[in-house]
Each structure stands twice: as structure tokens, then as C-alpha cells.
Design an enzyme around this catalytic site. Structure first.
Site, mmCIF file in Angstrom:
data_model
loop_
_atom_site.group_PDB
_atom_site.id
_atom_site.type_symbol
_atom_site.label_atom_id
_atom_site.label_comp_id
_atom_site.label_asym_id
_atom_site.label_seq_id
_atom_site.Cartn_x
_atom_site.Cartn_y
_atom_site.Cartn_z
ATOM 1 N N PRO A 81 0.825 -1.210 0.000
ATOM 2 C CA PRO A 81 0.000 0.000 0.000
ATOM 3 C C PRO A 81 0.855 1.254 0.000
ATOM 4 O O PRO A 81 1.822 1.351 0.747
ATOM 5 C CB PRO A 81 -0.759 -0.115 1.329
ATOM 6 N N GLY A 83 0.304 5.584 -0.162
ATOM 7 C CA GLY A 83 -0.615 6.712 -0.230
ATOM 8 C C GLY A 83 -0.082 7.795 -1.138
ATOM 9 O O GLY A 83 1.116 7.851 -1.427
ATOM 10 N N TYR A 134 -5.149 2.904 8.033
ATOM 11 C CA TYR A 134 -4.611 3.790 9.061
ATOM 12 C C TYR A 134 -5.812 4.130 9.933
ATOM 13 O O TYR A 134 -6.872 4.479 9.403
ATOM 14 C CB TYR A 134 -4.055 5.077 8.450
ATOM 15 N N ARG A 169 11.735 13.067 7.665
ATOM 16 C CA ARG A 169 12.352 12.774 6.363
ATOM 17 C C ARG A 169 12.997 14.057 5.870
ATOM 18 O O ARG A 169 12.316 14.996 5.457
ATOM 19 C CB ARG A 169 11.301 12.257 5.379
ATOM 20 N N LYS A 257 0.660 -4.634 9.849
ATOM 21 C CA LYS A 257 1.832 -4.286 9.031
ATOM 22 C C LYS A 257 2.744 -3.341 9.800
ATOM 23 O O LYS A 257 2.273 -2.339 10.344
ATOM 24 C CB LYS A 257 1.377 -3.616 7.735
ATOM 25 N N ASP A 312 8.178 -6.824 3.660
ATOM 26 C CA ASP A 312 8.580 -5.842 2.642
ATOM 27 C C ASP A 312 9.755 -5.032 3.156
ATOM 28 O O ASP A 312 10.266 -5.291 4.238
ATOM 29 C CB ASP A 312 7.406 -4.953 2.207
ATOM 30 N N ARG A 336 8.403 0.950 -3.300
ATOM 31 C CA ARG A 336 8.935 1.939 -4.258
ATOM 32 C C ARG A 336 9.077 1.437 -5.687
ATOM 33 O O ARG A 336 8.772 2.189 -6.620
ATOM 34 C CB ARG A 336 10.283 2.466 -3.766
HETATM 35 C C1 FNR Z 1 4.555 3.928 1.587
HETATM 36 N N1 FNR Z 1 4.218 2.990 2.546
HETATM 37 C C2 FNR Z 1 2.948 2.991 3.089
HETATM 38 N N2 FNR Z 1 2.568 2.019 3.960
HETATM 39 C C3 FNR Z 1 1.303 1.975 4.449
HETATM 40 O O1 FNR Z 1 0.996 1.074 5.218
HETATM 41 N N3 FNR Z 1 0.388 2.930 4.061
HETATM 42 C C4 FNR Z 1 0.691 3.931 3.202
HETATM 43 O O2 FNR Z 1 -0.157 4.762 2.857
HETATM 44 C C5 FNR Z 1 2.029 4.001 2.716
HETATM 45 N N4 FNR Z 1 2.403 5.009 1.862
HETATM 46 C C6 FNR Z 1 3.636 4.956 1.249
HETATM 47 C C7 FNR Z 1 3.945 5.901 0.264
HETATM 48 C C8 FNR Z 1 5.159 5.814 -0.405
HETATM 49 C C9 FNR Z 1 5.492 6.817 -1.473
HETATM 50 C C10 FNR Z 1 6.075 4.787 -0.087
HETATM 51 C C11 FNR Z 1 7.384 4.637 -0.828
HETATM 52 C C12 FNR Z 1 5.775 3.863 0.896
HETATM 53 C C13 FNR Z 1 5.147 1.884 2.880
HETATM 54 C C14 FNR Z 1 4.968 0.719 1.933
HETATM 55 O O3 FNR Z 1 3.729 0.078 2.108
HETATM 56 C C15 FNR Z 1 6.044 -0.349 2.140
HETATM 57 O O4 FNR Z 1 6.069 -0.768 3.476
HETATM 58 C C16 FNR Z 1 7.443 0.120 1.736
HETATM 59 O O5 FNR Z 1 7.401 0.956 0.610
HETATM 60 C C17 FNR Z 1 8.300 -1.105 1.441
HETATM 61 O O6 FNR Z 1 9.601 -0.762 1.166
HETATM 62 P P1 FNR Z 1 10.192 -0.566 -0.307
HETATM 63 O O7 FNR Z 1 9.718 -1.724 -1.151
HETATM 64 O O8 FNR Z 1 9.670 0.739 -0.790
HETATM 65 O O9 FNR Z 1 11.663 -0.546 -0.060
#
Ligand code: FNR
Length: 395
Positions: A81, A83, A134, A169, A257, A312, A336
């Protein structure tokens, strides 16, 4: 459109996305928290796990088919997921869900998505969809969302618990990209340097709101008001009582998660959770968090096969996926790489990424002497001394 003949891996898609996205937008996706130690370590740990292949085998016919959360999947991967994606590529969630459906793997929609639960289901009626929650202070929002996801046939609910504090960040702070992108001369120049993105996202599609929240919050009308509502109204708490209450509401698979510890996984199971997603949010939240891969052996030893263990954070290669399977994960979520693939090429970009991952997983399977996913086992990997859980039973 990228020249797919020159896109050989997830990193190539990341570079293609960097050519399409304005720098602050690229950095928002790409970056991690503070010094980005967790982010880098998520990748570094894969180098500490290496293969012990079997070669005396007939691997002329192989299959990636497996089960994820008890249902068939064409490969042991799904899309995580994320956002705000429609800020980065028009209809990014739709592109991802369609590419996943075509490839026979699940897609997880974020609470902060730019498309509603119902619209996504209508667009991909046969897809395997999961929903990430969330939680908000107002339980009417939580209950409403959970009910809608259930009615729309989402099969799993994934509650994210690793974001109870706003992350630091620093790339975003330096770029002036917090609530929205600050209109500084530097940012205007950076945006104008990406005219195709300006046309696709700013002019043609428009910045998205968060339609899943709009029914409960009339003030959510656009991208800025949605982000504000999201930050101000989230409940930055989710404990075992909340989990038990959610269990009563949600009939499908219930996952948490953001878990990294075996004791938490066990307690989640005792409260009725069906699974966990080991994750450090891709290194975006807690700086210096352990990499999920490092914690995987301990968690798997604690919960055995009684729970679904997904993972992940940092997965970029088929070999990465196979390493996690060898250490006991049921499947891997990609974050990503899918966002960059959607930015670089929409649905075709995501389909290309999934194809590359499937090809690499298949190749690794063959090299290990396996013909099926369930043949991958711990015995196929060698792990460095520094790796936690190395001495856990079964290793
Ligand atoms: C996320 N991630 C994330 N997780 C979640 O539970 N809800 C969310 O809305 C988001 N939003 C989000 C936006 C963006 C731009 C990124 C890059 C990540 C985290 C995501 O689900 C996941 O845990 C990580 O991205 C996994 O790591 P890698 O594959 O990006 O290295």
C-alpha cells in the site's frame, strides 16, 4: 514511455521515474528517515544472505504458483500500500491494480489512496484486493471504512502500526515538501523541468484528494485539505485491545503491518490476527530500525506456520524474494519499485516490473535446483554471523 528493451531491473525503472518526476516528488518516494541508515541497511542485508544451490536436479519445468493468505497467487509477490500515489502518476493505483490483476497477484490499496475502495473494485472486478488501514480518532471513520472494504470484496485488512509518530524525512524538509510543495523559485524551476509530469498530473488529472475519507470529513475536498485532515485526525495509537475490536468487525484475513518483533507477532496471533507484514516502512519512519529480513528468522521460529508472514522493505530483485522465502516468508510486498514503475510507464511500467521480478524469481528457483515455490527452504541459504536469529532453532 520508457524503452522497455533498456529496462532490465527495478533500478532502471527508478532511473526512468527520476527523468519523469520533479526532484522533490522523486525524493518523497525514494527517501528515508534522517540519515537513511535503515533505508540503506534494508538493501545491505541481502548481501549477508547467499545461496547454497543444488545442481543435481531436473529443473526444465518450473512454476511460481503459490498461495498468499490461503488463496492462489501466480507468484509470491504483491504490491504494497502506498498513499498519495496519484500525485506522482495519473491513476497510479488503478495502473497498479490492473497490472496485478493481469499478472495474477494481489494489490493492496492504501487508506491515503487517490481512488475510493468502491471505484477501484468496479474497475478491477476480478482482482485480488487487500486494504490497508490507518486508524482515525473517530471510530465512525474506522468502522465505516472497514465495512465498505468488506462489502466491496476486499479479502484482507492490513492495519499499519509503524507510523504512530510523524517521521523526520530530511529530503522532504530540504525540498520544502511537507504538507504540499512550497512554491519557491527553486521548486517552480524543478517542476517546470518536468513538462510531461506537469501536463499529466497537474493539468490533465489534477492533484487527487483522499476519497476514502471524504464521506466522514466534508472538509476533505482536495489534496491539501486531505493531507491536513489525515495528519490532524489520525489516531496515533493501535494496541491489542484495538486489534481485538477490529477482529470483531472484519471477517476476512486480518494482518498487522509494520511488526518486527517475534513477541509482538505471537501476541497479534493470540488476539486473532491472521498474519503480519514484517516491515520498517521501507526505512521511511524509524531511523536505524532493523531490516525486516534480519528479523524474519526469529519471527518465523516464534509463530511457525500458524500465521501468515509477509515481508517488505528493500526488495528489488527476484533473488531478494527467494532469500525471504528461504527464511520462511510466505510472500513479499514491493513498495517503491511499483511507484517508480507507475511513474515511468503507468500500467505497462508496473506490468514490466512484475514480469522482471517473475523472471528473476523463476531463474533463481531453477539455479537452486527447485521447480516449485514450496521447495525453497532454509537449507538453500547461508547467512553471515552478524545476522540476528542465525542461531535460532532450525538454522
Ligand atoms: C509507503 N508505505 C505505506 N505504507 C502503508 O501502510 N500505508 C501507506 O499509505 C504508505 N504510503 C507509502 C507511500 C510511499 C510513497 C512509499 C514509498 C511507501 C510503505 C509501503 O507500504 C512499504 O512498506 C514500503 O514501501 C516497502 O519498502 P520498499 O519496497 O519501498 O523498499
Amino acid at each position: 514511455m520508457p524503452n522497455y528493451k533498456q529496462i532490465h531491473n527495478a533500478e532502471d525503472l527508478r532511473r526512468a521515474a527520476a527523468r519523469y518526476l520533479p526532484k522533490p516528488v522523486f525524493d518523497f518516494i525514494d527517501g528515508g528517515a534522517e540519515d537513511e541508515v535503515a533505508l540503506r541497511n534494508n538493501r545491505a542485508v541481502f548481501e549477508r544472505v547467499r545461496f547454497r544451490p543444488r545442481t543435481m536436479a531436473d529443473v526444465s519445468s518450473r512454476s511460481l504458483a503459490t498461495t498468499l493468505l490461503g488463496q492462489p497467487s501466480a507468484a509470491p509477490i504483491a504490491i504494497a500500500p502506498m498513499g498519495g500515489l496519484s500525485n506522482f502518476a495519473p491513476d497510479a493505483e488503478l495502473a497498479m491494480a490492473r497490472a496485478c490483476a493481469a499478472a495474477g497477484i494481489p494489490y493492496c490499496l492504501s487508506t491515503a489512496a487517490g481512488i475510493s475502495i468502491e471505484d477501484l473494485r468496479a474497475a478491477v472486478p476480478d482482482a485480488r484486493l487487500w486494504y490497508q488501514l490507518y486508524v482515525f480518532k473517530d471510530d465512525r471513520v474506522n468502522e465505516g471504512i472497514v465495512r465498505r472494504a468488506q462489502e466491496a470484496g476486499y479479502e484482507a485488512l492490513m492495519v499499519t502500526t509503524d507510523t504512530h509518530v510523524g517521521p523526520k524525512r530530511e529530503r522532504d524538509r530540504r525540498n520544502g515538501f511537507t504538507l504540499t510543495l512550497e512554491r519557491t523559485p527553486r521548486n517552480i524551476a524543478r517542476v517546470l523541468a518536468r513538462p510531461r509530469w506537469v501536463w499529466d498530473v497537474l493539468i490533465r488529472a489534477g492533484l487527487p484528494s483522499m476519497p476514502n475519507l471524504a464521506p466522514y470529513a466534508p472538509e476533505v475536498v482536495d489534496s491539501l485539505s486531505a493531507t491536513k485532515y489525515f495528519i490532524e485526525n489520525r489516531r496515533y495509537a493501535f494496541d491489542y485491545d484495538h486489534l481485538r475490536a477490529t477482529r470483531k468487525l472484519w471477517k476476512g484475513k486480518l494482518l498487522v503491518k509494520g511488526v518486527l518483533r517475534p513477541d509482538e507477532a505471537v501476541q497479534i496471533m493470540e488476539c486473532g490476527g491472521d498474519g503480519v507484514v514484517l516491515s520498517n516502512h521501507g526505512g521511511r519512519n524509524l531511523e536505524s530500525s532493523a531490516a525486516p529480513l534480519e528479523m524474519l528468522p526469529e519471527v518465523v521460529d516464534a509463530v511457525g506456520r500458524k500465521m501468515h508472514v509477509l515481508i517488505d522493505s528493500g526488495f528489488r530483485r527476484g533473488t531478494d524474494v527467494v532469500k525471504a522465502l528461504a527464511l520462511g516468508a510466505e510472500g513479499v510486498l514491493m513498495g517503491r519499485p511499483a511507484a517508480f514503475a507507475a511513474a515511468a510507464g503507468g500500467q505497462a511500467g508496473v506490468a514490466h516490473l512484475i514480469g522482471l521480478m517473475k523472471d528473476e524469481i523463476d531463474r533463481t528457483l531453477g539455479f537452486l535446483g527447485c521447480t516449485a515455490i514450496d521447495q525453497i527452504e532454509r537449507d538453500h541459504v547461508l547467512i553471515d554471523h552478524a545476522f540476528p536469529g542465525r542461531n535460532a532453532p532450525g538454522l
